[in-house]
Design a protein around this motif. Structure first.
Motif, short mmCIF file in Angstrom:
data_model
loop_
_atom_site.label_atom_id
_atom_site.label_comp_id
_atom_site.label_asym_id
_atom_site.label_seq_id
_atom_site.Cartn_x
_atom_site.Cartn_y
_atom_site.Cartn_z
N ALA A 177 7.27 12.34 3.44
CA ALA A 177 7.34 10.93 3.01
C ALA A 177 6.95 10.73 1.56
O ALA A 177 7.39 9.78 0.91
CB ALA A 177 6.44 10.08 3.91
N ALA A 178 6.11 11.63 1.01
CA ALA A 178 5.55 11.37 -0.31
C ALA A 178 5.62 12.58 -1.24
O ALA A 178 4.96 12.63 -2.27
CB ALA A 178 4.11 10.89 -0.18
N ALA A 192 3.33 11.00 -7.91
CA ALA A 192 2.86 9.67 -8.30
C ALA A 192 3.94 8.62 -8.10
O ALA A 192 3.67 7.51 -7.61
CB ALA A 192 2.41 9.71 -9.77
N ALA A 193 5.16 8.97 -8.45
CA ALA A 193 6.27 8.04 -8.24
C ALA A 193 6.41 7.73 -6.75
O ALA A 193 6.68 6.58 -6.36
CB ALA A 193 7.57 8.63 -8.80
N ALA A 194 6.21 8.74 -5.90
CA ALA A 194 6.31 8.53 -4.46
C ALA A 194 5.33 7.47 -3.98
O ALA A 194 5.68 6.58 -3.19
CB ALA A 194 6.04 9.85 -3.72
N ALA A 195 4.09 7.56 -4.45
CA ALA A 195 3.08 6.59 -4.02
C ALA A 195 3.51 5.17 -4.40
O ALA A 195 3.38 4.23 -3.60
CB ALA A 195 1.73 6.93 -4.67
N LEU A 196 4.04 5.01 -5.60
CA LEU A 196 4.42 3.68 -6.08
C LEU A 196 5.67 3.17 -5.38
O LEU A 196 5.75 1.99 -5.02
CB LEU A 196 4.61 3.72 -7.60
N VAL A 197 6.66 4.03 -5.22
CA VAL A 197 7.88 3.60 -4.53
C VAL A 197 7.54 3.18 -3.10
O VAL A 197 7.98 2.12 -2.62
CB VAL A 197 8.92 4.74 -4.53
N ASN A 198 6.73 3.97 -2.42
CA ASN A 198 6.39 3.63 -1.04
C ASN A 198 5.57 2.35 -0.95
O ASN A 198 5.76 1.55 -0.02
CB ASN A 198 5.64 4.80 -0.38
N GLY A 253 9.54 9.00 -2.51
CA GLY A 253 9.42 7.92 -1.56
C GLY A 253 10.69 7.58 -0.81
O GLY A 253 11.59 8.41 -0.65
N VAL A 254 10.73 6.34 -0.33
CA VAL A 254 11.80 5.90 0.56
C VAL A 254 13.18 6.15 -0.06
O VAL A 254 14.07 6.67 0.60
CB VAL A 254 11.63 4.41 0.91
N ASN A 255 13.36 5.78 -1.31
CA ASN A 255 14.69 5.88 -1.90
C ASN A 255 15.23 7.30 -1.86
O ASN A 255 16.38 7.53 -1.47
CB ASN A 255 14.68 5.40 -3.36
N HIS A 288 0.83 -1.20 0.00
CA HIS A 288 0.00 0.00 0.00
C HIS A 288 0.87 1.25 0.00
O HIS A 288 1.88 1.31 0.71
CB HIS A 288 -0.91 0.02 1.23
N GLY A 289 0.45 2.24 -0.75
CA GLY A 289 1.18 3.50 -0.79
C GLY A 289 0.23 4.60 -1.24
O GLY A 289 -0.85 4.34 -1.76
N PHE A 290 0.64 5.83 -1.02
CA PHE A 290 -0.19 6.95 -1.45
C PHE A 290 0.66 8.19 -1.53
O PHE A 290 1.77 8.25 -0.97
CB PHE A 290 -1.37 7.18 -0.49
#
Lengths: 424, 424
Positions: B316-317, B103-109, B321-323, B42-44
């Motif tokens: 965070a987003a 959008a990339a943040a949601a997917l990476v997370n 994301g995390v990376n 799950h991510g957002f």
């Protein structure tokens, strides 16, 4: 309001290929405003393919600010621009950058196209007829006043009132100098680069541009070939399209120095103000240029404050259209940095020449070291395409912002259902 | 992969109101990855309402990089992150900023959530178990090496190996310090501000935050009331949410100095590195914080290089994301600037505590002057909500990134067809 996703399959011929963009499909998120009087306003934002639909969706989202809006005159256009960029919820998605800002650009430019058509003037001449106060009121001064105040901008514009009529006549007679990127795409072989470089000089260009940054030995070989083809008197700019880190930019560019590059363009991230400043300092006297991906006036302000660039390459539809570009022209004049717009893509040549011509008539009042990029792709799709004569942009004469694409092209290249895409 | 447009009608109660965002509807462009083994990720990305659908569309556009991708382990997650942020055509819409980056943040997370679930660990502990080499390989080093090289990052991470086990145990026992913004929303009246500030202190918080920037006299009155309610020993940060130009930021903050602000947050444009540096210099010893709208690692790099901030408020987003946040934690450690994450919104508290806890176990190895923002809204919609005890975040124990919303909430608040929106 109509919104059309238009894409040209340019990746098939490697036109437009560079070190970061190997296979662009030049595209436009295109908008038509329909006014009560039957007139239209055309605008678009330029993309290179995937994601053009997202820009179209963003334009739809912003449509509530445009439908029913007054666009008559600079005060109304200033209000519209500020509403488009300051929706408190949408602003969260930027602020003033990325997809939503590209969408705002399309709408702002379409509104100016409509206003200039109503005035019966090409946009550059419409802008040139506005008072200094009207121009200043078009700008969003938020975040700029530590570098340039509205009062200082007024002084710039008032000073340029003198001689304006003569400069307008000069533009109409002689046009504005261009340079060409057509010889230098990274996907072209040496023979094609040399042939196109020679043709460019024969056509009257005094500056060309080569793409670099993928492979140093290839770059040296191509640059050497181009230099010997055109001789020492022609300016050759090189463009790395953001490929490098700071140290690498310095080393790579120095390895090209013997071929006398006029500027190094986009040596690193467009966000990296301090990186550009470091590169410029370490590469002097080689000049540094950037701007096509600089996302708003706050970033341009800093590039100028930091002494990071020798040439400012504004883009007609990366920032929020005419209004934000007025701020950028004023900032560039204030800091004494020549504006050499980014063009090419689809329709960008058609747009930016209006801004440079206004810059000459009403802001900087000089063409010294100023050139507008020219790329000879896709002009056939426009109803009032750019005309180049002897290496110079002719002044547009049709009313509006020259943004209108032919109806046939809009249909044929609409994505994904247009005939050009269905059959491939 | 499912994508859901979730919006909470927070504007009805003025929760979250500030000087630039008067009426946010806290929203999430929410994604669920379905893996072959039946597990979910799950991510957002967080938005404040309008345009959340554009982020959902952008996630759909990026789905081609995620569907079928390997997400097992940090190397695979590093590859996925780079593919999501470097599509050569989509990159044109940024690069690495705005809607496509959200959008990339949601997917990476979401991918990290899935990986941590498979490992059976909460994300902060999963990250803490990676080797320095694995962490360094997760980072996109492009544009960073003039400030921090992979080798220097490795040295930071290796130094933090010592004592890591003890710090993990400490986090599990004592959690991580929080501060609360709940008392300070601009839409609240003085009585509510005072009451909530007193409650916060009674609950164990040692720092609270007030929104400022709309009206100076209001700010002074509210700040005075809050200060006398909590006494001199409690830190009160103030947050202008980008409202000011440079001079105005300095003058306005100085007019609040007598109430002892701990930091001034977002005094001006998040893009204005040089502006923040000027403000910090002129306001010292009042500290400057920013970050929730800083769009990528290149901007954070410059804020640190320019000495523009005392506290780095990662989100965070907002970045990818995390990376990308791993890069930002390493940069902050290198420059010696404490990371105090932005949270609130919807689900941001749930996410950022993992990053701060990893920062403590594996990067900075200190909690000095570090606090995570906390806002007590909307946690009831999450399956593993943030738990605060005595003014500190408890360490998450459930496997994953704590990003999962309850199915009922996803249905009820889905926009525009969910029951909560249909009935209003």
């Amino acid at each position: 309001m109509d919104v059309i996703d238009v894409r040209f399959p340019t990746s098939r011929s490697l036109d437009g290929s560079d070190a970061m963009n190997p296979d662009p499909d030049y595209s436009a998120a295109y908008v038509v405003l329909h006014a009560d009087d039957g007139r239209e306003g055309h605008g678009f934002t330029f993309t290179i393919g995937r994601g053009n639909d997202i820009c179209c969706a963003a334009i739809e989202t912003l449509s509530e600010y445009v439908i029913g809006a007054d666009v008559d005159g600079p005060a109304a256009l200033g209000d519209l621009y500020r509403r488009l960029t300051h929706d408190s919820q949408i602003r969260w998605l930027g602020p003033e950058k990325g997809v939503m800002h590209l969408a705002a650009a399309a709408l702002v430019n379409a509104a100016w196209d409509l206003a200039a058509r109503r005035a019966g003037l090409p946009l550059w001449k419409y802008l040139s007829g506005l008072t200094p106060e009207e121009i200043v009121a078009c700008v969003d001064w938020r975040y700029l006043t530590d570098a340039l105040t509205p009062e200082a901008a007024l002084a710039i514009l008032r000073e340029a009132e003198e001689g304006k009529a003569e400069r307008i006549a000069e533009i109409e007679r002689d046009g504005y100098p261009a340079y060409t990127t057509s010889p230098g795409w990274l996907g072209y072989d040496d023979e094609k680069v040399v042939r196109l470089a020679r043709e460019a000089v024969a056509e009257g260009y005094t500056q060309i541009k080569l793409k670099v940054g993928a492979d140093l030995e290839d770059d040296r070989r191509r640059f050497a070939a181009a230099r010997s083809a055109v001789g020492p008197g022609i300016r050759i700019a090189v463009d790395a399209n953001q490929r490098w880190d700071v140290d690498q930019a310095v080393e790579w560019t120095k390895a090209l120095a013997e071929f006398d590059p006029w500027w190094i363009e986009e040596p690193t991230s467009p966000d990296d103000v301090l990186g550009h400043a470091a590169i410029r300092k370490r590469l002097a006297p080689i000049k540094v240029a950037t701007g096509e991906h600089v996302h708003n006036r706050v970033m341009f302000k800093q590039l100028l404050q930091a002494g990071a660039i020798d040439f400012l390459q504004l883009d007609a539809a990366r920032v929020a259209g005419v209004n934000e570009n007025l701020a950028i022209l004023l900032l560039a004049k204030h800091f004494g940095v020549p504006v050499c717009p980014h063009a090419g893509g689809v329709g960008l040549c058609e747009l930016v020449c209006h801004l440079s011509m206004f810059d000459y008539t009403s802001v900087s009042a000089t063409m010294d070291d100023r050139v507008i990029e020219y790329v000879d792709h896709l002009h056939e799709h426009f109803t009032a395409p750019t005309v180049i004569e002897n290496g110079r942009y002719r002044a547009p004469t049709e009313p509006g912002f020259s943004a209108e694409m032919k109806r046939d092209s809009l249909i044929r290249f609409s994505y994904p259902h247009g005939p050009e895409w269905r059959s491939n």
